[in-house]
Design a protein around this motif. Sequence first.
Motif, short mmCIF file in Angstrom:
data_model
loop_
_atom_site.label_atom_id
_atom_site.label_comp_id
_atom_site.label_asym_id
_atom_site.label_seq_id
_atom_site.Cartn_x
_atom_site.Cartn_y
_atom_site.Cartn_z
N ARG A 1 47.44 36.39 41.11
CA ARG A 1 47.31 37.38 42.18
C ARG A 1 45.92 37.99 42.18
O ARG A 1 45.30 38.16 43.23
CB ARG A 1 48.35 38.50 42.00
CG ARG A 1 49.76 38.10 42.31
CD ARG A 1 50.72 39.27 42.15
NE ARG A 1 50.33 40.37 43.03
CZ ARG A 1 50.35 41.66 42.67
NH1 ARG A 1 50.72 42.02 41.48
NH2 ARG A 1 49.97 42.58 43.52
N TRP A 2 45.41 38.32 40.98
CA TRP A 2 44.08 38.93 40.90
C TRP A 2 43.00 37.95 41.36
O TRP A 2 42.08 38.33 42.08
CB TRP A 2 43.80 39.42 39.48
CG TRP A 2 42.45 40.07 39.39
CD1 TRP A 2 42.14 41.35 39.72
CD2 TRP A 2 41.23 39.44 39.01
NE1 TRP A 2 40.79 41.57 39.56
CE2 TRP A 2 40.21 40.40 39.12
CE3 TRP A 2 40.89 38.17 38.58
CZ2 TRP A 2 38.89 40.13 38.81
CZ3 TRP A 2 39.57 37.89 38.29
CH2 TRP A 2 38.59 38.87 38.39
N VAL A 3 43.12 36.69 40.93
CA VAL A 3 42.12 35.68 41.30
C VAL A 3 42.11 35.49 42.82
O VAL A 3 41.04 35.44 43.44
CB VAL A 3 42.39 34.34 40.58
CG1 VAL A 3 41.58 33.20 41.19
CG2 VAL A 3 42.09 34.47 39.09
N GLN A 4 43.28 35.41 43.44
CA GLN A 4 43.34 35.27 44.89
C GLN A 4 42.72 36.48 45.57
O GLN A 4 41.99 36.34 46.56
CB GLN A 4 44.78 35.09 45.35
CG GLN A 4 45.35 33.74 45.00
CD GLN A 4 46.82 33.63 45.36
OE1 GLN A 4 47.47 34.59 45.74
NE2 GLN A 4 47.36 32.42 45.22
N TRP A 5 42.99 37.67 45.07
CA TRP A 5 42.41 38.88 45.65
C TRP A 5 40.89 38.87 45.46
O TRP A 5 40.15 39.16 46.39
CB TRP A 5 43.01 40.13 45.00
CG TRP A 5 42.28 41.37 45.38
CD1 TRP A 5 42.41 42.08 46.54
CD2 TRP A 5 41.27 42.03 44.63
NE1 TRP A 5 41.55 43.14 46.54
CE2 TRP A 5 40.83 43.13 45.38
CE3 TRP A 5 40.68 41.80 43.38
CZ2 TRP A 5 39.84 43.99 44.92
CZ3 TRP A 5 39.71 42.66 42.94
CH2 TRP A 5 39.30 43.75 43.71
N HIS A 6 40.45 38.52 44.25
CA HIS A 6 39.02 38.53 43.93
C HIS A 6 38.25 37.52 44.79
O HIS A 6 37.14 37.79 45.24
CB HIS A 6 38.81 38.26 42.44
CG HIS A 6 37.40 38.40 41.99
ND1 HIS A 6 36.76 39.61 41.94
CD2 HIS A 6 36.49 37.48 41.58
CE1 HIS A 6 35.52 39.43 41.52
NE2 HIS A 6 35.33 38.15 41.30
N GLN A 7 38.82 36.35 45.01
CA GLN A 7 38.16 35.33 45.82
C GLN A 7 38.10 35.73 47.29
O GLN A 7 37.22 35.28 48.02
CB GLN A 7 38.88 33.99 45.69
CG GLN A 7 38.66 33.34 44.35
CD GLN A 7 39.44 32.05 44.20
OE1 GLN A 7 40.35 31.76 44.96
NE2 GLN A 7 39.09 31.28 43.19
N GLY A 8 39.00 36.58 47.72
CA GLY A 8 39.01 37.02 49.10
C GLY A 8 38.06 38.16 49.38
O GLY A 8 37.87 38.56 50.53
N GLN A 9 37.43 38.70 48.36
CA GLN A 9 36.49 39.80 48.53
C GLN A 9 35.17 39.28 49.04
O GLN A 9 34.73 38.19 48.66
CB GLN A 9 36.27 40.54 47.20
CG GLN A 9 37.51 41.23 46.67
CD GLN A 9 38.04 42.24 47.66
OE1 GLN A 9 37.33 43.14 48.08
NE2 GLN A 9 39.29 42.08 48.02
N PRO A 10 34.48 40.05 49.90
CA PRO A 10 33.16 39.60 50.37
C PRO A 10 32.16 39.56 49.22
O PRO A 10 32.27 40.32 48.26
CB PRO A 10 32.77 40.65 51.41
CG PRO A 10 33.61 41.84 51.10
CD PRO A 10 34.86 41.33 50.44
N LYS A 11 31.21 38.65 49.34
CA LYS A 11 30.15 38.55 48.32
C LYS A 11 29.31 39.81 48.36
O LYS A 11 29.25 40.52 49.37
CB LYS A 11 29.27 37.33 48.58
CG LYS A 11 30.03 36.03 48.56
CD LYS A 11 30.52 35.71 47.17
CE LYS A 11 31.23 34.38 47.16
NZ LYS A 11 32.43 34.38 46.38
N ASP A 12 28.62 40.11 47.26
CA ASP A 12 27.76 41.30 47.21
C ASP A 12 26.71 41.22 48.30
O ASP A 12 25.98 40.23 48.39
CB ASP A 12 27.08 41.41 45.84
CG ASP A 12 28.05 41.77 44.74
OD1 ASP A 12 29.10 42.34 45.05
OD2 ASP A 12 27.74 41.48 43.57
#
Length: 105
Positions: free
Chosen positions: A82-93
Motif C-alpha cells: 500500500r505504501w509503495v503504491q501511494w509513494h509511486q503515485g506522488q509527484p516527483k520533487d
Amino acid sequence: MASETGPRTTHFWGPVANWGFVLAGLADTKKPAEMISPNMTAAMCVYSMLFMRFAWMVQPRNYLLFACHMSNESVQLYQMSRWVQWHQGQPKDPSPPTFAASAVQ
C-alpha cells in the motif's frame, strides 16, 4: 493442559501476545497509506521472518508462533505494498523555487 506447548508455557503465551501485532496491522489497513512508516513496516517484516524460522527450528516446533508470524508477515507485506503504491503515485520533487520575482519588489 500439561503438554510441552500447552497454556502453562511460554510456547503458548508468547504467540498469544504476538497476535496483537497482527490485529494492529489489520486495524491499520483502514488508515491512509501516507501514514504508513516504511522503516517500521520493513522492521516488522524482518522480525516476523526471523521468528518464523525460530518457531520452526525450536523443539518442540511451535506451530502457534509460526502461524502468528506468518500472519503478521502477510499483513506487513500488504501494508508495504500500500505504501509503495501511494509513494509511486506522488509527484516527483519539483524544481527548487526561484526567489528572483520576490526580490524585484
